[in-house]
Design an enzyme around this catalytic site. Structure first.
Site, PDB file in Angstrom:
ATOM      1  CG  ASN A 185      -2.088   0.978   1.034  1.00 22.07           C
ATOM      2  OD1 ASN A 185      -2.337   1.465  -0.051  1.00 22.07           O
ATOM      3  ND2 ASN A 185      -2.775   1.267   2.114  1.00 22.07           N
TER       4      ASN A 185
ATOM      5  CG  HIS B  32      -7.747   1.611   7.906  1.00 19.74           C
ATOM      6  ND1 HIS B  32      -6.583   2.313   8.134  1.00 19.74           N
ATOM      7  CD2 HIS B  32      -7.512   0.845   6.817  1.00 19.74           C
ATOM      8  CE1 HIS B  32      -5.688   1.993   7.231  1.00 19.74           C
ATOM      9  NE2 HIS B  32      -6.224   1.109   6.417  1.00 19.74           N
TER      10      HIS B  32
END
Length: 737
Positions: free
Chosen positions: A349, A381
């Protein structure tokens, strides 16, 4: 035959159900079918940016309009009425950007965007807890990264001085307020709206306006635009094909094995009570690995879409091959064959890593950098407790991995055999640790994760704590110097200096992993180890970075004692060494970024990779190159043979039988050719036009020439047939693995 996994239909999904019949046919849920249809369509539509919508043919406004229109259509097709959030969040942030003072605009946009995103996260958990269906939160997370990074770039360009900016901040600084068309085109750009990757505003505008083909970045400080050189526009075909094939392979692996290791089984009582601890470890490792391949598939395909539009080009390597990894989000081989947690985290990522680094870590006071980076990554998140268990576990195991590496690695560097043994061992350990630390991220539940950790007896937690606090007291680690402090680049002690940085719905460590790259400079590598230091350009500061990281051997007892004490702790290099009182460094000129690659990412060939992963990667690349060369050679020889065959057959057409005026039947052809201005032919001068000699018999030279010609062509055909038979055998012997 591949049997697709059975996906549960989600009644809460608000996207189009037009292709429900296709979903039933292939065995996938309709939300995944819609996602794949949009991404496949985007792959083909992206090529229009290099053809009919090329910047040399149309205006940038048309390119902007096309990008945002298709992006909005994809958003509504996949999410239905939820697509209002795709328009609402950036619209509110644009109002903030246009109305707020540039001195505070970055904080205002960050507050507004994160508040909006958190509300959507919370609503999803309330009405659809634990669902893996395609949801609007995914695109909103990418949009949040875009609008906040743009706001910080505007703040850097309008408020801060160049000497106060890092290399990446200088490159991304925006000194012209974006128009509404430019802003919404950037936010809704269809190649990256569904699955990313994150594209910074500067790179996107350069792409739309065609400036990405300049050898130096445009509009960036004091650069002289008149000296820019246009480079040859490359073709992304090979890069796109390679990434699409890799994406399909990852999708195949996911579909094949996900039904064998379903994540939900890890919270069942039968699994917890009736399986051995070894099997539990194996299951956690395999389940998280299968989940990762789903994200490999999505990220590689999204990267291929951007490359097919011309976005992502960073120049040519030393061999003249184009590089297409400016916005790559994942390095699959580097991650899967990494031999330590730092390499694994740095290759996962990458877009989120850059976002966290440029927004938080490089801007806040050093003592708060890790904590605030962790906090932003966590709330970005959502609120699932499994995320926070992964972050906390990751912080412990990453710190322990660094300490253990410093204590033991140098003991295995004496011979090639021991180095290879160490690399293989650490690669296997890294796989186990990733499964242990990341299964809560995909399990999501707090109690289910805690129960499984208790069945593991928290063994890796205990081992990590022992490695951090006890082993350094009894085992002497690798001796390191304090050169940075001696040169004024002070080191700051921080016990949890590397919090992992995670990605949305990803099964790995992620919370402040950008900090791990600084730790590469702490380790003194053995001269036999074929590695290189990872000096992340966005962490580098002008002039003083080299002085802050330059090692030298300590000889005095006091220095040895300081080195021993230092092995018990974790240090971070100071991020702003130019602020130290170093006159001899301040006089040095501040280097300017020369390319997007220098400012944004670490070149893939400069990432620290241990020998095992490096050799595996080199072997795969070598075998791939051998296949390409073999196919090219086969095609070339085949085509050349056929062309030569054709040329020989056409000789009689090019040179018809000649009846030269003023010459009798026995005249020499050479003299006739020279007299008539015709090209000479490779035939015997005593041969007549009809192929007979003066006696009327067939010439032996002509017969010999025809025999040689037929023999030559038969040899060519035999060679082609032989190569056609060899190719399957070569592929079956493993050259395509």
């Amino acid at each position: 035959m591949l049997e697709p996994p059975k996906f549960i239909e989600n009644d809460m999904y608000g996207g189009s159900r037009t292709f429900t019949w296709l979903a039933d046919m292939v065995g996938l849920s309709v939300d995944l079918v819609n996602f794949l249809l949009c991404q496949i369509s985007a792959l083909f539509l992206a090529s229009l940016f290099r053809s009919v919508l090329h910047p040399s043919k149309v205006s940038s406004k048309l390119r902007h309009t096309f990008a945002l229109s298709i992006g909005l259509a994809f958003g509504y097709f996949c999410f239905g009425q939820q697509a209002i959030h795709i328009a609402g969040l950036p619209a509110i942030c644009y109002i903030v950007i246009r109305t707020q003072d540039p001195r505070i605009v970055q904080r205002a946009v960050l507050l507004v965007a994160m508040s909006y995103l958190l509300c959507v996260h919370l609503m999803r958990q309330l009405y659809d807890y634990g669902s893996y269906a395609l949801d609007i939160t995914g695109p909103l997370m990418i949009i949040t990264q875009k609008v906040t990074s743009l706001a910080f770039s505007i703040h850097d360009g309008f408020v801060r001085r160049d000497e106060d900016l890092t290399k990446a901040q200088q490159y991304h600084a925006i000194r012209k307020m974006p128009s509404a068309l430019e802003y919404f085109s950037y936010v809704w750009h269809f190649p990256s709206i569904l699955a990313g990757p994150l594209v910074f505003y500067k790179d996107y505008i350069d792409f739309v306006e065609g400036y990405n083909l300049l050898s130096s970045p445009s509009g960036n400080g004091n650069l002289d635009n008149s000296k820019k050189e246009v480079v040859l526009e490359p073709s992304p075909t090979k890069a796109v094909i390679r990434k699409v094939v890799g994406s399909l392979v990852c999708a195949f692996i996911f579909m094949k094995f996900v039904k064998l290791y379903p994540v939900k089984d890890m919270k069942e009582d039968d699994f917890l009570n009736n399986t051995s601890m070894v099997y539990k470890y194996w299951y956690a490792m395999m389940a998280t690995t299968c989940i990762r391949f789903k994200y490999y598939h999505a990220w590689l395909l999204a990267d291929a879409i951007c490359n097919n539009s011309g976005l992502g080009f960073t120049g040519y390597d030393k061999d003249g091959n184009p590089k297409w990894d400016l916005i790559s989000n994942i390095n699959v081989l580097s991650f899967e064959f990494s031999t330590n947690m730092r390499d694994a985290i740095n290759n996962w990522n990458c877009g989120t890593n850059r976002w966290l680094r440029t927004l938080v870590y490089e801007r806040v006071p050093l003592k708060y950098g890790t904590l605030l980076t962790f906090a932003l990554s966590a709330v970005w998140h959502g609120f699932y407790p499994g995320y926070y268990l992964t972050f906390a576990t990751g912080a412990v195991v990453v710190t322990a991995a660094r300490t253990g590496r410093r204590l033991f690695r140098h003991r295995f560097q004496s011979t090639q055999v021991t180095r290879m043994f160490y690399d293989i061992l650490t690669c296997l350990i890294t796989r186990v640790v990733l499964g242990y630390a990341t299964f809560p991220f995909v399990l999501l539940e707090f109690m289910g994760s805690i129960k499984l950790y208790l069945r593991f007896y928290l063994c890796l937690h205990i081992i990590s704590l022992v490695t951090i606090f006890i082993l350094p007291k009894f085992i002497r680690g690798e001796r390191r110097s304090r050169a940075g402090a001696a040169n004024g680049g002070s080191s700051v002690q921080l016990a949890a200096s590397e919090l992992p940085s995670a990605d949305a719905k990803a099964a790995t460590l992620t919370a402040g992993n950008d900090l791990n790259k600084d730790e590469a400079e702490e380790e003194k590598e053995d001269k036999h180890a074929h590695q290189c230091k990872v000096n992340t350009p966005t962490h580098q500061q002008p002039a003083a970075a080299a002085a802050a990281a330059s090692p030298h051997n300590t000889t005095t007892n006091e220095q040895q004692q300081q080195s021993t004490e230092q092995s018990n702790n974790v240090y971070l290099r100071q991020r702003h060494p130019q602020q130290q009182q170093q006159p001899h460094l301040e006089k040095m000129p501040k280097p300017k970024p020369t390319s997007a690659r220098d400012a944004v990412s670490v070149p893939h060939d400069q990432c620290e990779m241990d020998q095992l992963s490096s050799k595996l990667k080199e072997k795969i690349e070598a075998e791939t190159k051998n296949i390409e060369e073999f196919i090219d050679k086969t095609v070339t020889e085949t085509v050349s043979g056929i062309v030569e065959f054709k040329n020989d057959l056409m000789r009689d057409i090019e040179f018809p039988k000649l009846k030269l005026p003023g010459s009798n039947a026995g005249a020499n052809l050479d003299s006739a050719v020279s007299g008539g201005g015709l090209r000479k032919r490779n035939i015997i001068s005593s041969v007549h036009d009809n192929g007979t000699d003066s006696a009327g018999n067939a010439s032996s030279a002509t017969i010999e020439h025809e025999e040689n010609f037929l023999k030559k062509e038969i040899d060519v055909i035999n060679a082609v047939v032989q190569q056609a038979n060899v190719l399957p055998a070569v592929l079956s012997n493993g050259h395509a693995k």
